[in-house]
Design a protein around this motif. Structure first.
Motif, PDB file in Angstrom:
ATOM      1  N   TYR A 158       0.832  -1.194   0.000  1.00 22.54           N
ATOM      2  CA  TYR A 158       0.000   0.000   0.000  1.00 22.54           C
ATOM      3  C   TYR A 158       0.871   1.251   0.000  1.00 22.54           C
ATOM      4  O   TYR A 158       0.491   2.288  -0.538  1.00 22.54           O
ATOM      5  N   SER A 187       1.084  -6.931  -1.909  1.00 22.46           N
ATOM      6  CA  SER A 187       0.315  -7.242  -0.701  1.00 22.46           C
ATOM      7  C   SER A 187      -1.164  -7.127  -1.044  1.00 22.46           C
ATOM      8  O   SER A 187      -1.534  -6.565  -2.081  1.00 22.46           O
ATOM      9  N   ARG A 188      -1.986  -7.612  -0.159  1.00 21.28           N
ATOM     10  CA  ARG A 188      -3.419  -7.530  -0.431  1.00 21.28           C
ATOM     11  C   ARG A 188      -3.897  -6.090  -0.443  1.00 21.28           C
ATOM     12  O   ARG A 188      -4.756  -5.720  -1.242  1.00 21.28           O
ATOM     13  N   GLN A 216      -1.035 -11.338  -5.828  1.00 22.89           N
ATOM     14  CA  GLN A 216      -1.067 -11.229  -4.363  1.00 22.89           C
ATOM     15  C   GLN A 216      -0.297 -12.346  -3.674  1.00 22.89           C
ATOM     16  O   GLN A 216      -0.470 -13.518  -3.963  1.00 22.89           O
ATOM     17  N   ILE A 217       0.525 -11.939  -2.722  1.00 26.84           N
ATOM     18  CA  ILE A 217       1.320 -12.892  -1.961  1.00 26.84           C
ATOM     19  C   ILE A 217       0.811 -12.926  -0.533  1.00 26.84           C
ATOM     20  O   ILE A 217       0.509 -11.869   0.038  1.00 26.84           O
ATOM     21  N   GLY A 218       0.689 -14.114   0.021  1.00 28.61           N
ATOM     22  CA  GLY A 218       0.280 -14.200   1.419  1.00 28.61           C
ATOM     23  C   GLY A 218      -0.713 -15.304   1.635  1.00 28.61           C
ATOM     24  O   GLY A 218      -0.943 -16.142   0.764  1.00 28.61           O
ATOM     25  N   GLN A 219      -1.296 -15.254   2.795  1.00 27.25           N
ATOM     26  CA  GLN A 219      -2.182 -16.325   3.216  1.00 27.25           C
ATOM     27  C   GLN A 219      -3.318 -16.560   2.243  1.00 27.25           C
ATOM     28  O   GLN A 219      -3.699 -17.686   1.985  1.00 27.25           O
ATOM     29  N   THR A 220      -3.878 -15.495   1.693  1.00 26.67           N
ATOM     30  CA  THR A 220      -4.974 -15.676   0.746  1.00 26.67           C
ATOM     31  C   THR A 220      -4.515 -15.430  -0.684  1.00 26.67           C
ATOM     32  O   THR A 220      -5.323 -15.279  -1.582  1.00 26.67           O
ATOM     33  N   SER A 263       4.046  -3.280   5.059  1.00 27.84           N
ATOM     34  CA  SER A 263       4.253  -3.194   6.512  1.00 27.84           C
ATOM     35  C   SER A 263       4.643  -4.552   7.101  1.00 27.84           C
ATOM     36  O   SER A 263       5.390  -4.610   8.070  1.00 27.84           O
ATOM     37  N   GLN A 295      -0.490 -11.965   7.710  1.00 25.00           N
ATOM     38  CA  GLN A 295      -1.043 -12.678   6.549  1.00 25.00           C
ATOM     39  C   GLN A 295      -0.145 -12.537   5.336  1.00 25.00           C
ATOM     40  O   GLN A 295      -0.168 -13.361   4.438  1.00 25.00           O
ATOM     41  N   HIS A 296       0.593 -11.445   5.278  1.00 28.86           N
ATOM     42  CA  HIS A 296       1.530 -11.281   4.162  1.00 28.86           C
ATOM     43  C   HIS A 296       2.782 -12.122   4.411  1.00 28.86           C
ATOM     44  O   HIS A 296       3.222 -12.868   3.530  1.00 28.86           O
ATOM     45  N   ASN A 355      11.205   0.745   3.489  1.00 30.38           N
ATOM     46  CA  ASN A 355      10.044   1.290   4.174  1.00 30.38           C
ATOM     47  C   ASN A 355      10.414   2.601   4.835  1.00 30.38           C
ATOM     48  O   ASN A 355      11.511   2.740   5.386  1.00 30.38           O
ATOM     49  N   VAL A 388      10.008   4.678  -1.094  1.00 32.61           N
ATOM     50  CA  VAL A 388      10.144   3.884  -2.314  1.00 32.61           C
ATOM     51  C   VAL A 388      10.482   4.787  -3.496  1.00 32.61           C
ATOM     52  O   VAL A 388      11.261   4.403  -4.373  1.00 32.61           O
TER      53      VAL A 388
HETATM   54  C1  LIG Z   1      -8.005 -13.485   6.466  1.00 32.05           C
HETATM   55  C2  LIG Z   1      -7.028 -12.487   5.929  1.00 32.05           C
HETATM   56  C3  LIG Z   1      -6.223 -12.844   4.868  1.00 32.05           C
HETATM   57  C4  LIG Z   1      -5.286 -11.947   4.358  1.00 32.05           C
HETATM   58  N1  LIG Z   1      -4.493 -12.354   3.347  1.00 32.05           N
HETATM   59  C5  LIG Z   1      -3.522 -11.526   2.918  1.00 32.05           C
HETATM   60  C6  LIG Z   1      -2.614 -11.949   1.893  1.00 32.05           C
HETATM   61  O1  LIG Z   1      -2.704 -13.048   1.330  1.00 32.05           O
HETATM   62  N2  LIG Z   1      -1.641 -11.106   1.528  1.00 32.05           N
HETATM   63  C7  LIG Z   1      -1.487  -9.870   2.099  1.00 32.05           C
HETATM   64  O2  LIG Z   1      -0.547  -9.148   1.712  1.00 32.05           O
HETATM   65  N3  LIG Z   1      -2.346  -9.435   3.015  1.00 32.05           N
HETATM   66  C8  LIG Z   1      -3.355 -10.232   3.440  1.00 32.05           C
HETATM   67  N4  LIG Z   1      -4.225  -9.758   4.375  1.00 32.05           N
HETATM   68  C9  LIG Z   1      -4.180  -8.335   4.732  1.00 32.05           C
HETATM   69  C10 LIG Z   1      -3.120  -7.975   5.756  1.00 32.05           C
HETATM   70  O3  LIG Z   1      -3.672  -8.126   7.041  1.00 32.05           O
HETATM   71  C11 LIG Z   1      -2.677  -6.511   5.604  1.00 32.05           C
HETATM   72  O4  LIG Z   1      -3.811  -5.681   5.637  1.00 32.05           O
HETATM   73  C12 LIG Z   1      -1.897  -6.238   4.328  1.00 32.05           C
HETATM   74  O5  LIG Z   1      -0.883  -7.182   4.127  1.00 32.05           O
HETATM   75  C13 LIG Z   1      -1.275  -4.864   4.427  1.00 32.05           C
HETATM   76  O6  LIG Z   1      -0.682  -4.534   3.213  1.00 32.05           O
HETATM   77  P1  LIG Z   1       0.476  -3.459   3.147  1.00 32.05           P
HETATM   78  O7  LIG Z   1       1.606  -3.873   4.003  1.00 32.05           O
HETATM   79  O8  LIG Z   1       0.761  -3.227   1.721  1.00 32.05           O
HETATM   80  O9  LIG Z   1      -0.228  -2.133   3.668  1.00 32.05           O
HETATM   81  P2  LIG Z   1      -0.031  -1.311   4.995  1.00 32.05           P
HETATM   82  O10 LIG Z   1      -0.164  -2.154   6.185  1.00 32.05           O
HETATM   83  O11 LIG Z   1      -0.923  -0.128   4.861  1.00 32.05           O
HETATM   84  O12 LIG Z   1       1.480  -0.847   4.943  1.00 32.05           O
HETATM   85  C14 LIG Z   1       2.002   0.130   4.099  1.00 32.05           C
HETATM   86  C15 LIG Z   1       3.474   0.293   4.459  1.00 32.05           C
HETATM   87  O13 LIG Z   1       4.076   1.196   3.537  1.00 32.05           O
HETATM   88  C16 LIG Z   1       4.931   2.083   4.231  1.00 32.05           C
HETATM   89  N5  LIG Z   1       5.014   3.279   3.401  1.00 32.05           N
HETATM   90  C17 LIG Z   1       4.068   4.218   3.188  1.00 32.05           C
HETATM   91  N6  LIG Z   1       4.509   5.119   2.308  1.00 32.05           N
HETATM   92  C18 LIG Z   1       5.743   4.744   1.931  1.00 32.05           C
HETATM   93  C19 LIG Z   1       6.697   5.245   1.033  1.00 32.05           C
HETATM   94  N7  LIG Z   1       6.452   6.348   0.305  1.00 32.05           N
HETATM   95  N8  LIG Z   1       7.872   4.611   0.892  1.00 32.05           N
HETATM   96  C20 LIG Z   1       8.137   3.494   1.616  1.00 32.05           C
HETATM   97  N9  LIG Z   1       7.259   2.955   2.471  1.00 32.05           N
HETATM   98  C21 LIG Z   1       6.067   3.571   2.618  1.00 32.05           C
HETATM   99  C22 LIG Z   1       4.280   2.275   5.555  1.00 32.05           C
HETATM  100  O14 LIG Z   1       5.243   2.657   6.549  1.00 32.05           O
HETATM  101  C23 LIG Z   1       3.709   0.872   5.846  1.00 32.05           C
HETATM  102  O15 LIG Z   1       4.649   0.071   6.534  1.00 32.05           O
HETATM  103  C24 LIG Z   1      -5.176 -10.635   4.895  1.00 32.05           C
HETATM  104  C25 LIG Z   1      -5.997 -10.271   5.941  1.00 32.05           C
HETATM  105  C26 LIG Z   1      -6.910 -11.169   6.463  1.00 32.05           C
HETATM  106  C27 LIG Z   1      -7.773 -10.754   7.612  1.00 32.05           C
END
Ligand SMILES: Cc1cc2nc3c(=O)[nH]c(=O)nc-3n(C[C@H](O)[C@H](O)[C@H](O)COP(=O)(O)OP(=O)(O)OC[C@H]3O[C@@H](n4cnc5c(N)ncnc54)[C@H](O)[C@@H]3O)c2cc1C
Ligand SMILES: Cc1cc2nc3c(=O)[nH]c(=O)nc-3n(C[C@H](O)[C@H](O)[C@H](O)COP(=O)(O)OP(=O)(O)OC[C@H]3O[C@@H](n4cnc5c(N)ncnc54)[C@H](O)[C@@H]3O)c2cc1C
Lengths: 290, 339
Positions: free
Chosen positions: B227, B252-253, B266-270, B285, B289-290, B304, B323
């Motif tokens: 994200y 990530s999701r 998508q990489i991770g549990q789902t 982050s 799940q990731h 990050n 990034v």
């Molecule tokens: C049942 C279930 C299954 C799931 N399955 C999966 C799955 O298969 N895969 C998966 O990935 N998730 C899965 N999830 C979701 C998971 O819980 C998280 O919500 C998801 O992984 C978060 O994605 P993220 O790290 O990209 O986003 P965020 O948690 O929002 O993290 C964003 C990160 O980016 C950093 N950032 C922001 N801006 C910048 C920048 N400009 N430069 C560098 N860094 C920056 C932030 O510091 C933060 O660490 C599942 C959830 C559930 C409940």
């Protein structure tokens, strides 16, 4: 054609927002710290039911949940969104059930409901995460199933046409009713609570919730049957004790481990040009890249 | 008798990767259990299909060939498994945790009253002591799986009921040829004996399957965006980096949900589970799940802006920065330093 719809709904701990306080000192999960919610995909199932009800006037939606008495909370949640009534299947003997024992209990309750055209459920619950209960209920009732449903396109001549979303594409199937249909999270989101319905149903209660109410209050419940939620026990649904709860579960949890990351030694870098260049050189030198 | 059987999925005449992965796992479990490895293929036009599975060490392949058995529908396939299992009494049955396996497995387990464990991430053989009933069991299948949204890992056993059934997601086990010249036996089962006409109640009227486009599972380098990438446009940067390094792009999701990139990445549990040589996590982050889908990567780099992002605790290299700043520099210095 009016339909009798049963929606299977589970109250689950909100495992999507497990914060630091959700872990106890000893490393086990502190369930009490997690809010109990309506399983998300069961809300998608409820929305499909509500759409069917709109398209088929005269249809009714009954929510069925197995859990502790407090699971009545999600029945009310369903009523606030347009369901017509609900049953909490609750009994100490149901505790410790795996999916097979859960689906056996649910199927006994559905048999007792007797009149049904469609049983809707979520694809999967967010605590057990197995997606097994829907198909198992279908098998126990001896009726067909459609899993991974995204939309019920139409109901005609006693058959439902359903669009399924699979990992590699979409499929449309026609299934004769009655059938079990489990709904994906990619389906339409559930509509919000309706203020009027909240007013109408906020005092809807199960017998255990009515305990301790005054005679007068209880009389009111007699006059307003819609406010009575049902609680069924093992005996009420004629379930065989050897097939419910822990005793009726072939799978046993041998060990549970909380997931803790093992911290490893990591190299800390900044975005400075020389640091990035050194990293790239190192990765090329050790054949990780290039 | 009491063998280990793998239900093999087939699409367009090709056995699914997840099934071959399970045959590989099944072969090593069968060796430990000192039993045979069997495969079951149900579909249409199955002549020669055994050639696809024998190299994985299959001793017996059962085929049930009937035009009505493809594409898959629940009840006819359930009938085959239930009948065959009553005859053959396998001790273990494995299937993919796919939209087919997760539709079929529970229905079969319900009919046979045999336990089923979903989405296992590891399968092992071991003893079990039932203290309450003072009984010990040898050689049970330990079915190890995450649950509770990935926050716990449970080991599940089926002491009494057979077969012990488990599903496993694609990419979790490794696919490996056992012996290219391995020869087993083909047993063609008569569909009439295993399926009733009345089983064909569900009709598939339309099917649009796409071949999985991205091949992140097989990639040795993965550049994954989260994200924190901020936009679809910024993801182009990752595609550039991937093209430079000969990598695939994962996500990530949260990035998929935000529409930055397609779901099949998508990489991770789902999503898919990957274990590349190098994993570069950009703006991810590191929620559990990731992590579940990438923690076995040999080397992990995290980029990050938050020095305390959870993913940093499993990373070999932590680059604290944005990034937007770091990714172009990686491209630049790779181009400069690779010959
Ligand atoms: C049942 C279930 C299954 C799931 N399955 C999966 C799955 O298969 N895969 C998966 O990935 N998730 C899965 N999830 C979701 C998971 O819980 C998280 O919500 C998801 O992984 C978060 O994605 P993220 O790290 O990209 O986003 P965020 O948690 O929002 O993290 C964003 C990160 O980016 C950093 N950032 C922001 N801006 C910048 C920048 N400009 N430069 C560098 N860094 C920056 C932030 O510091 C933060 O660490 C599942 C959830 C559930 C409940
Ligand atoms: C760590 C752990 C691991 C487990 N692993 C397994 C396992 O591998 N195999 C196994 O058989 N059991 C397992 N269980 C037990 C399982 O979680 C429970 O049996 C549970 O009651 C139903 O399974 P589920 O949550 O996976 O539901 P799912 O099968 O994912 O639920 C699908 C749908 O069925 C309906 N439904 C499910 N439960 C109810 C209910 N109580 N009331 C109304 N509707 C319902 C809902 O519509 C739901 O969306 C495990 C439990 C734990 C704690």
């Amino acid at each position: 054609m009016s339909l009798k719809i049963v929606v299977l709904a589970k109250q689950v701990p909100d495992t999507r927002n497990v914060g630091k306080d959700a872990m106890k000192e000893d490393g086990t999960i502190n369930r009490a710290a997690l809010p109990a919610i309506f399983n998300p995909e069961d809300l998608n199932a409820l929305e499909q039911a509500l759409q069917l009800k709109e398209q088929n006037p005269g249809s009714t939606i009954t929510l069925l949940t197995m859990g502790p008495p407090r699971a009545a909370e999600i029945i009310r949640e369903g009523l606030f969104r347009g369901a017509d009534g609900g049953i909490v299947l609750t009994d100490r003997a149901f505790a410790g059930a795996d999916t097979l024992a859960t689906s056996y209990a649910l199927s006994c309750a559905v048999r007792k409901i007797k009149d049904y055209d469609i049983i809707l459920g979520g694809r999967q619950a967010i605590d057990g995460d197995t997606a097994q209960v829907g198909p198992q209920v279908a098998e126990k009732l001896g009726i067909p199933q459609v899993t991974y449903a995204e939309q019920i396109l139409k109901i005609e001549n006693g058959k439902a046409t359903v669009k399924r979303r699979l990992e590699r594409g979409v499929e449309t199937v026609v299934v004769p009713l009655p059938a079990v249909i489990t709904v994906n999270g990619s389906a339409d989101e559930c509509r919000p609570r309706n203020a009027k319905l909240v007013q109408r149903y906020k005092y809807a209660k199960t017998p255990s919730e009515k305990q301790g109410l005054s005679e007068e209050c209880l009389k009111l419940y007699e006059q307003r049957p819609a406010l009575n939620l049902y609680e069924w026990s093992v005996n009420d649904v004629d379930a065989d004790l050897s097939q419910v709860g822990l005793a009726g579960s072939p799978t046993k949890v041998k060990a549970v481990q909380n997931v803790v990351f093992q911290a490893k030694e990591s190299k800390q870098l900044t975005a400075a040009d020389n640091e990035i260049e050194d990293l790239v050189k190192e990765l090329i030198a050790n054949h990780t890249i290039g | 008798m009491n063998n280990l059987i793998v239900y093999c999925e087939i699409e367009d005449g090709i056995i699914a990767d997840v099934s071959l992965e399970l045959l590989t796992k099944g072969r090593s479990l069968a060796n430990q259990l000192n039993c045979k490895l069997e495969a079951l293929v149900i579909g249409s036009n199955l002549d020669g299909v055994e050639k696809q599975v024998f190299p994985y060490g299959v001793d017996t392949v059962y085929t049930v060939d009937d035009p009505r058995l493809y594409p898959y529908t629940s009840i006819p396939h359930t009938s085959v498994l239930v009948h065959l299992f009553k005859e053959q009494k396998p001790q273990v049955c494995l299937m993919g945790a796919t939209s087919i396996g997760r539709d079929l497995g529970p229905r079969v387990s319900s009919s046979l009253h045999s336990g089923l464990t979903a989405d296992c991430t590891a399968l092992e053989i071991g003893p079990h002591e039932d203290k309450k009933n003072n009984k010990t069991y040898e050689n049970l299948l330990y079915q190890i799986r995450p649950a509770f949204g990935g926050n716990i890992v449970a080991t599940i056993v089926n002491p009494e009921c057979r077969p012990q059934m488990a599903t496993v997601r694609e990419g979790v086990m490794k696919k490996e040829i056992y012996d290219p010249n391995y020869k087993g036996e083909v047993v063609k089962l008569d569909p009439k004996k295993y399926v009733a006409d009345t089983d064909f109640v569900v009709e598939v009227i339309d099917r649009q399957m796409e071949k999985s486009k991205a091949n992140i599972k097989g990639a040795s380098i993965i550049v994954a965006g989260g994200y924190g990438m901020g936009s679809k446009e910024n993801f182009d940067m990752l595609f550039d980096l991937a093209a430079t390094l000969g990598a695939e792009v994962g996500a990530s999701r949260a990035a998929v949900d935000a529409g930055f990139v397609e779901h099949d990445r998508q990489i991770g549990q789902t999503g898919v589970t990957v274990r590349p040589k190098l994993y570069i996590a950009c703006g991810i982050s590191g929620q559990i799940q990731h992590i579940a889908g990438m923690q076995d990567s040999s080397i992990i780099i995290s980029i990050n802006s938050d020095p305390n992002a959870p993913i940093n605790s499993i990373a070999d290299y932590v680059i604290t920065g944005t990034v937007e700043d770091v990714v172009p520099k990686l491209i630049k210095y790779y181009k400069k330093n690779s010959k």
